[in-house]
Design a protein around this motif. Structure first.
Motif, mmCIF file in Angstrom:
data_model
loop_
_atom_site.group_PDB
_atom_site.id
_atom_site.type_symbol
_atom_site.label_atom_id
_atom_site.label_comp_id
_atom_site.label_asym_id
_atom_site.label_seq_id
_atom_site.Cartn_x
_atom_site.Cartn_y
_atom_site.Cartn_z
ATOM 1 N N UNK A 114 6.728 -9.317 -1.551
ATOM 2 C CA UNK A 114 6.329 -9.049 -0.011
ATOM 3 C C UNK A 114 7.353 -8.968 0.844
ATOM 4 N N UNK A 115 8.109 -9.672 0.833
ATOM 5 C CA UNK A 115 9.533 -9.722 1.609
ATOM 6 C C UNK A 115 10.436 -8.442 1.481
ATOM 7 N N UNK A 116 10.156 -7.704 0.407
ATOM 8 C CA UNK A 116 10.807 -6.328 0.369
ATOM 9 C C UNK A 116 9.962 -5.376 0.570
ATOM 10 N N UNK A 117 8.703 -5.238 0.396
ATOM 11 C CA UNK A 117 7.833 -4.162 0.675
ATOM 12 C C UNK A 117 6.760 -4.682 1.803
ATOM 13 N N UNK A 118 6.910 -3.803 2.879
ATOM 14 C CA UNK A 118 6.047 -4.125 4.005
ATOM 15 C C UNK A 118 4.332 -3.740 3.770
ATOM 16 N N UNK A 119 3.838 -4.757 3.062
ATOM 17 C CA UNK A 119 2.294 -4.565 2.660
ATOM 18 C C UNK A 119 2.082 -5.905 2.366
ATOM 19 N N UNK A 120 0.795 -5.910 1.940
ATOM 20 C CA UNK A 120 0.020 -7.180 1.421
ATOM 21 C C UNK A 120 0.121 -7.207 0.058
ATOM 22 N N UNK A 121 0.572 -8.181 -0.704
ATOM 23 C CA UNK A 121 0.580 -8.339 -2.180
ATOM 24 C C UNK A 121 -0.486 -9.320 -2.598
ATOM 25 N N UNK A 122 -1.537 -8.832 -3.396
ATOM 26 C CA UNK A 122 -2.275 -9.754 -3.626
ATOM 27 C C UNK A 122 -2.661 -9.910 -5.315
ATOM 28 N N UNK A 123 -3.367 -11.172 -5.678
ATOM 29 C CA UNK A 123 -3.719 -11.623 -6.770
ATOM 30 C C UNK A 123 -5.179 -11.615 -6.837
ATOM 31 N N UNK A 124 -6.079 -11.056 -7.291
ATOM 32 C CA UNK A 124 -7.298 -10.960 -7.391
ATOM 33 C C UNK A 124 -7.925 -10.869 -8.691
ATOM 34 N N UNK A 125 -9.363 -11.476 -8.472
ATOM 35 C CA UNK A 125 -10.146 -11.821 -9.749
ATOM 36 C C UNK A 125 -11.395 -11.049 -9.590
ATOM 37 N N UNK A 240 -0.172 -0.262 1.251
ATOM 38 C CA UNK A 240 0.898 -0.218 2.307
ATOM 39 C C UNK A 240 0.230 1.232 2.970
ATOM 40 N N UNK A 241 0.942 1.231 4.175
ATOM 41 C CA UNK A 241 0.495 2.423 5.083
ATOM 42 C C UNK A 241 0.870 3.689 4.432
ATOM 43 N N UNK A 242 -0.070 4.556 4.588
ATOM 44 C CA UNK A 242 -0.007 5.917 3.799
ATOM 45 C C UNK A 242 0.897 6.846 4.637
ATOM 46 N N UNK A 243 1.100 6.282 5.852
ATOM 47 C CA UNK A 243 2.135 7.070 6.623
ATOM 48 C C UNK A 243 3.406 6.824 6.198
ATOM 49 N N UNK A 244 3.852 5.689 5.712
ATOM 50 C CA UNK A 244 4.960 5.280 5.221
ATOM 51 C C UNK A 244 5.196 5.399 3.522
ATOM 52 N N UNK A 245 4.217 5.237 2.859
ATOM 53 C CA UNK A 245 4.447 5.268 1.357
ATOM 54 C C UNK A 245 3.317 6.318 0.878
ATOM 55 N N UNK A 246 3.608 7.649 0.770
ATOM 56 C CA UNK A 246 2.691 8.591 -0.047
ATOM 57 C C UNK A 246 2.666 8.330 -1.401
ATOM 58 N N UNK A 247 1.801 9.190 -2.082
ATOM 59 C CA UNK A 247 1.661 8.824 -3.489
ATOM 60 C C UNK A 247 3.143 8.995 -4.394
ATOM 61 N N UNK A 248 3.818 9.812 -4.232
ATOM 62 C CA UNK A 248 5.198 10.181 -5.014
ATOM 63 C C UNK A 248 6.159 8.822 -4.565
ATOM 64 N N UNK A 249 6.071 8.237 -3.177
ATOM 65 C CA UNK A 249 6.945 7.085 -3.108
ATOM 66 C C UNK A 249 6.456 5.993 -3.557
#
Length: 328
Positions: A114-125, A240-249
């Motif tokens: 999360x410190x490197x990528x501007x989003x929320x990283x989750x561990x889900x069940x 992540x925000x789609x405006x910053x990270x499209x599918x290819x990114x």
């Protein structure tokens, strides 16, 4: 259409059921259906509201809430004539949570990414047709999703949900989708057209991508990991925000850090009954390279990817949708 607790004995949601060995005890299933109606600790519901939510007759709900109140699982509020989660349920969940000492280690690794990528990283069940955040990591400047521990997300409209269903044995995934079509037909319409593609992509690359399903502004990457502790798949996911990270990114810059995170978390889960619970596992920050690989825009399977996919899909016996309980 029938109540869920009655249908479970017919559709075979447990591994033993698929082999004709199991039978769901309906009163237990119905009691858990009632408890699941309470989304949070402060949620207050009357018998009629509970009846509407879980599809049980009000008379049945009345008997169940009375019994659950006597057990301390619910508390009756005379002024409101409603119920809320009781001290026994809170104590039980707190006790179980306290025993999961590896969560601190998992949280640290989520935070590294999360410190490197501007989003929320989750561990889900998984829980029925949703997934619940058990842990998350988020940088101070994070954009996009802002889920927290205990947040519930849809299985049908998120990358995490699509990764989870794709990881299940085909007959289990198909049974889950059939049940979803009965309970949440609109949600199932989002999942079914993508299921075969997700299964194949997961097998080849070790992760699943979902763009704009939950929100047109959010894109996600997720990968499933078999958990010996829960006897089901858990999922690592990032929004992540789609405006910053499209599918290819997502493929170019996010997939590899998530695969590295997956290997790290898988190692923790595999060793959780040994060194992790004794706190003898050293934290090693993950190296995240957020630069786009301009030379190769195509996605190809690698040895690391196949290793992760094998770890996610090839461990243990055939799994049920509610493996231990791990209810999907």
């Amino acid at each position: 259409m029938g109540r869920r607790s009655e249908r479970l004995s017919r559709v075979g949601m447990l591994p033993g059921d698929l082999a004709g060995e199991g039978e769901v005890i309906q009163v237990v299933s119905r009691a858990f259906d009632v408890l699941r109606c309470f989304e949070g600790h402060d949620s207050r519901l009357g018998n009629l509201e509970i009846s509407n939510r879980c599809g049980l007759p009000r008379s049945t709900v009345s008997r169940l809430t009375h019994t659950l109140t006597r057990m301390g699982q619910l508390v009756y509020l005379p002024r409101d004539q409603k119920y809320r989660i009781g001290p026994s349920a809170v104590a039980m969940s707190t006790s179980m949570t306290r025993g999961l000492q590896l969560r601190n280690l998992i949280r640290q690794r989520l935070q590294d990414v999360a410190e490197q990528l501007p989003g929320t990283v989750g561990f889900v069940i998984p829980d029925q047709f949703h997934l619940v955040y058990l842990e998350f990591g988020r940088a101070a400047n994070a954009l996009g999703l802002h889920e927290t521990t205990g947040s519930r997300i849809s299985m049908a409209s998120t990358a995490a949900g699509h990764a989870y269903v794709a990881a299940l044995e085909p007959e289990m995934g198909d049974a889950l989708l059939t049940e979803m079509e009965r309970e949440l037909p609109d949600a199932a319409k989002l999942l079914r057209p993508r299921l075969e593609h997700n299964r194949q992509f997961l097998k080849e690359h070790g992760y699943v991508v979902a763009c704009g399903l939950w929100s047109p502004h959010i894109n996600g990457v997720a990968l499933p990991i078999w958990s010996p502790q829960y006897q089901t798949y858990v999922v690592l996911t990032i929004g992540l925000l789609s405006a910053m990270y499209d599918e290819q990114r997502l493929h170019d810059e996010v997939a590899q850090p998530m695969r590295e995170l997956g290997r790290s978390i898988a190692a923790l889960l595999q060793g959780a009954e040994a060194d992790v619970f004794n706190s003898r596992v050293e934290r090693k920050p993950l190296q995240v390279n957020a630069k786009t690989n301009q030379k190769n825009k195509t996605i190809t399977g690698t040895g690391d990817t196949n290793e992760l996919a094998a770890g996610a899909r090839g461990t243990g016996p055939a799994r049920g949708l509610r493996a231990g309980d791990g209810r999907a």
